[in-house]
Write a protein that holds these residues in place. Structure first.
Motif, mmCIF file in Angstrom:
data_model
loop_
_atom_site.group_PDB
_atom_site.id
_atom_site.type_symbol
_atom_site.label_atom_id
_atom_site.label_comp_id
_atom_site.label_asym_id
_atom_site.label_seq_id
_atom_site.Cartn_x
_atom_site.Cartn_y
_atom_site.Cartn_z
ATOM 1 N N THR A 111 0.709 -1.315 -0.177
ATOM 2 C CA THR A 111 0.141 -0.077 -0.047
ATOM 3 C C THR A 111 0.843 1.142 -0.073
ATOM 4 N N LYS A 112 0.503 1.951 -0.760
ATOM 5 C CA LYS A 112 1.227 3.296 -0.865
ATOM 6 C C LYS A 112 0.038 4.464 -0.388
ATOM 7 N N ASN A 113 0.343 5.373 0.690
ATOM 8 C CA ASN A 113 -0.807 6.148 1.295
ATOM 9 C C ASN A 113 -0.255 7.632 0.585
ATOM 10 N N ILE A 114 -1.280 8.427 -0.036
ATOM 11 C CA ILE A 114 -1.034 9.836 -0.586
ATOM 12 C C ILE A 114 -2.158 10.658 0.129
ATOM 13 N N THR A 115 -1.599 11.639 1.012
ATOM 14 C CA THR A 115 -2.558 12.576 1.623
ATOM 15 C C THR A 115 -2.810 13.763 0.658
ATOM 16 N N LEU A 116 -3.857 14.007 0.288
ATOM 17 C CA LEU A 116 -4.241 15.107 -0.484
ATOM 18 C C LEU A 116 -4.979 16.345 0.461
ATOM 19 N N GLN A 117 -4.217 17.450 0.152
ATOM 20 C CA GLN A 117 -4.582 18.757 0.774
ATOM 21 C C GLN A 117 -5.177 19.622 -0.093
ATOM 22 N N VAL A 118 -6.430 19.797 -0.051
ATOM 23 C CA VAL A 118 -6.891 20.837 -1.019
ATOM 24 C C VAL A 118 -6.914 22.195 -0.339
ATOM 25 N N GLN A 119 -6.265 23.240 -0.965
ATOM 26 C CA GLN A 119 -6.107 24.497 -0.368
ATOM 27 C C GLN A 119 -7.330 25.222 -0.956
ATOM 28 N N VAL A 120 -8.040 25.893 -0.084
ATOM 29 C CA VAL A 120 -9.129 26.464 -0.220
ATOM 30 C C VAL A 120 -9.142 28.225 0.135
ATOM 31 N N ALA A 121 -9.400 28.953 -0.774
ATOM 32 C CA ALA A 121 -9.301 30.406 -0.389
ATOM 33 C C ALA A 121 -10.468 30.507 0.815
ATOM 34 N N PRO A 122 -9.956 31.744 1.592
ATOM 35 C CA PRO A 122 -11.030 31.928 2.790
ATOM 36 C C PRO A 122 -12.500 32.422 2.314
ATOM 37 N N ARG A 123 -13.479 32.015 2.981
ATOM 38 C CA ARG A 123 -14.847 32.318 2.836
ATOM 39 C C ARG A 123 -15.502 32.587 4.098
ATOM 40 N N ILE A 124 -15.959 33.800 4.459
ATOM 41 C CA ILE A 124 -16.735 33.999 5.600
ATOM 42 C C ILE A 124 -18.263 33.373 5.739
ATOM 43 N N LEU A 125 -18.515 33.058 6.687
ATOM 44 C CA LEU A 125 -19.621 32.134 6.925
ATOM 45 C C LEU A 125 -20.842 33.349 7.597
ATOM 46 N N PRO A 126 -21.554 33.666 6.616
ATOM 47 C CA PRO A 126 -22.651 34.757 7.179
ATOM 48 C C PRO A 126 -23.482 33.938 8.436
ATOM 49 N N SER A 127 -23.728 32.753 8.367
ATOM 50 C CA SER A 127 -24.495 32.148 9.299
ATOM 51 C C SER A 127 -23.844 32.131 10.713
ATOM 52 N N SER A 128 -22.775 32.365 10.670
ATOM 53 C CA SER A 128 -22.016 32.265 11.918
ATOM 54 C C SER A 128 -21.481 33.576 12.387
ATOM 55 N N SER A 129 -21.749 34.834 11.791
ATOM 56 C CA SER A 129 -21.106 35.974 11.685
ATOM 57 C C SER A 129 -22.454 37.022 12.279
ATOM 58 N N SER A 130 -21.783 38.037 12.650
ATOM 59 C CA SER A 130 -22.948 39.101 13.005
ATOM 60 C C SER A 130 -23.635 39.773 11.952
ATOM 61 N N GLU A 131 -24.556 40.440 12.196
ATOM 62 C CA GLU A 131 -25.155 41.329 11.502
ATOM 63 C C GLU A 131 -24.983 43.125 11.762
ATOM 64 N N ASP A 132 -25.433 43.842 10.998
ATOM 65 C CA ASP A 132 -25.244 45.167 11.118
ATOM 66 C C ASP A 132 -26.140 45.409 12.563
ATOM 67 N N GLN A 133 -25.526 46.403 13.122
ATOM 68 C CA GLN A 133 -26.136 46.836 14.723
ATOM 69 C C GLN A 133 -26.567 48.279 14.996
ATOM 70 N N HIS A 134 -27.196 48.524 15.539
ATOM 71 C CA HIS A 134 -27.773 49.820 16.187
ATOM 72 C C HIS A 134 -27.575 49.900 17.746
ATOM 73 N N VAL A 135 -26.681 50.492 18.227
ATOM 74 C CA VAL A 135 -26.214 50.615 19.637
ATOM 75 C C VAL A 135 -26.582 51.887 20.313
ATOM 76 N N GLN A 136 -26.823 51.761 21.551
ATOM 77 C CA GLN A 136 -26.633 53.247 22.439
ATOM 78 C C GLN A 136 -25.423 53.774 22.720
ATOM 79 N N GLU A 137 -25.216 54.936 22.473
ATOM 80 C CA GLU A 137 -23.861 55.364 23.027
ATOM 81 C C GLU A 137 -23.706 54.849 24.351
ATOM 82 N N GLY A 138 -22.310 54.658 24.445
ATOM 83 C CA GLY A 138 -21.885 54.220 25.881
ATOM 84 C C GLY A 138 -21.949 52.831 26.223
ATOM 85 N N SER A 139 -22.505 52.318 25.273
ATOM 86 C CA SER A 139 -22.938 50.593 25.341
ATOM 87 C C SER A 139 -21.735 49.827 24.943
#
Length: 421
Positions: A111-139
């Motif tokens: 048996t010969k083992n070859i580990t393939l690593q696929v390089q992927v450019a970054p991608r931001i996950l909207p479902s795990s990230s914040s949204e635009d915010q409206h906050v009160q001054e001082g918070s």
């Protein structure tokens, strides 16, 4: 003969000789960018009747010999040489990452083992990230930016204001304590690794606060019947409600009043009030500009004064003086007793010494005429006889300008005493 036997024996120790299967079993790691193509190499000597088999990362059989088992057309077998069994993968996906096995099972398993690593450019996950915010001054504000890719992306934060970017922090979470209105804007998350391009995501943070009012010209003056424009500048977020008030009444658009709101940017508005015809008494006085949002209320005021024209006439015979004065709010008139001395007639005559032969021109005015008077060094002589009046030589023009009654009395008294002795 003996040397030939030794040579054959030595050759039997070489890989793939004397009918023994040989495979290069050195494990390797191979990198490929997602979307590209890659070739996994496997070399087998003296295969004989055995078969070379390729297994995928999930231990699924891909090829048995030259026969494809998998239906994915992205996978193919390439044999540039008789001992070459190369697995070709086109349009590589992130799911193609893992360990691939080139294997021969007969008579022994290699048996010969070859580990393939696929390089992927970054991608931001909207479902795990914040949204635009409206906050009160001082918070406190927390922003999350999650990204995927291979190698694992790193996160960098920047604050964007106009054309300027200020580096803040690293990591998927950004915290801002006691946020101020000056920190309203865009917070940019950048995810990057060794694969291009990097990924960015902008998060808008709007800082909300109670309005404030700035009055540049708190007092104005205008004549009755003329128009006037009052102005207040309001800064606040969210956008406040605006109105003008006078005498506890809200001024609405009508024939005489026209409120105008000019939005300069997302937080600043100029409040104008056009008064088409200012008439006393209600048209003048204090006007209030009011701005209100959910965080509070701000009030400014502008005072409109009336410019009045007052005419005061003072008569001093024979001269009449008229004075016209413009004033604002508090009327100001000149009292009748304050008259310029230049307006009064001249009633005095100036004396000067001349020789008896000279005559001084009379000085005349509207109100009176004074006769000229001539003076000299002549003195009266005392003579005997009854009391009488003595005219001075210089008093020919005035027969009544003799010695006065008291002088005559003294003269008679002195003469009587002299004659007695």
């Amino acid at each position: 003969m003996f040397s030939g036997i030794i040579l054959i024996s030595w050759l039997c120790f070489l890989p793939g000789t004397c009918g023994q299967i040989w495979m290069d079993m050195t494990p390797i790691k191979q990198l490929v960018k997602a979307g590209g193509s890659t070739t996994l190499a496997c070399t087998v000597e003296n295969l004989g009747n055995s078969h070379v088999m390729w297994f995928g990362p999930r231990n699924d059989l891909l090829f048995r010999g030259e026969d494809p088992i998998i239906s994915d057309v992205r996978f193919s077998l390439k044999r540039p040489y008789s001992n070459s069994w190369y697995l070709v993968i086109k349009n590589v996906k992130i799911g193609d990452s893992g360990v691939y096995k080139c294997q021969v099972r007969y008579p022994t398993t290699l048996t010969k083992n070859i580990t393939l690593q696929v390089q992927v450019a970054p991608r931001i996950l909207p479902s795990s990230s914040s949204e635009d915010q409206h906050v009160q001054e001082g918070s406190e504000v927390n922003i999350t930016c999650e990204a995927t890719g291979f190698p694992e992306p790193k996160i960098m934060w920047h604050f964007v204001k106009g054309n300027t970017e200020t580096q803040l922090d690293t990591g998927p979470h950004l915290s801002i304590s006691n946020i101020s209105r000056e920190e309203s804007g865009i917070y940019r998350c950048t995810a990057y690794n060794t694969v291009t391009p990097s990924a960015t995501q902008d998060f808008k943070v709007d800082v909300e606060y109670a309005p404030i009012i700035i009055v540049k010209t708190p007092e104005l003056s205008q004549k009755s019947g003329r128009s006037a424009v009052l102005e207040c500048s309001v800064v606040g977020f969210p956008k406040p409600k605006y109105n003008w008030k006078k005498d506890n009444k809200i001024l609405v658009r009508d024939w005489n009043y026209e409120p105008q709101n000019i939005q300069q940017n997302s937080t600043t508005t100029v409040m104008n009030l056009l008064i088409k015809q200012a008439e006393p008494p209600s048209g003048f006085g204090v006007y209030y500009c009011v701005a209100e949002n959910k965080y509070g209320e701000a009030i400014g005021n502008v005072t409109l004064h009336e410019i009045t024209t007052t005419t005061t006439t003072t008569t001093v015979s024979p001269t009449t003086t008229s004075t016209t004065t413009e004033s604002t709010t508090t009327l100001s008139t000149v009292p009748s007793t304050q008259i310029s001395t230049s307006s009064l007639p001249s009633t005095s005559t100036q004396k000067s010494q001349t020789s008896p032969s000279q005559t001084q021109s009379p000085t005349t005015s509207k109100s009176s005429t004074v006769s000229p008077r001539t003076t000299s060094s002549y003195r009266p002589l005392v003579t005997s006889g009854p009391g009488y009046e003595i005219n001075l030589p210089g008093d020919q023009g005035n027969s009544s300008a003799g010695v006065t009654f008291p002088s005559r009395t003294i003269f008679i008294l002195v003469l009587t005493i002299f004659l007695t002795f």
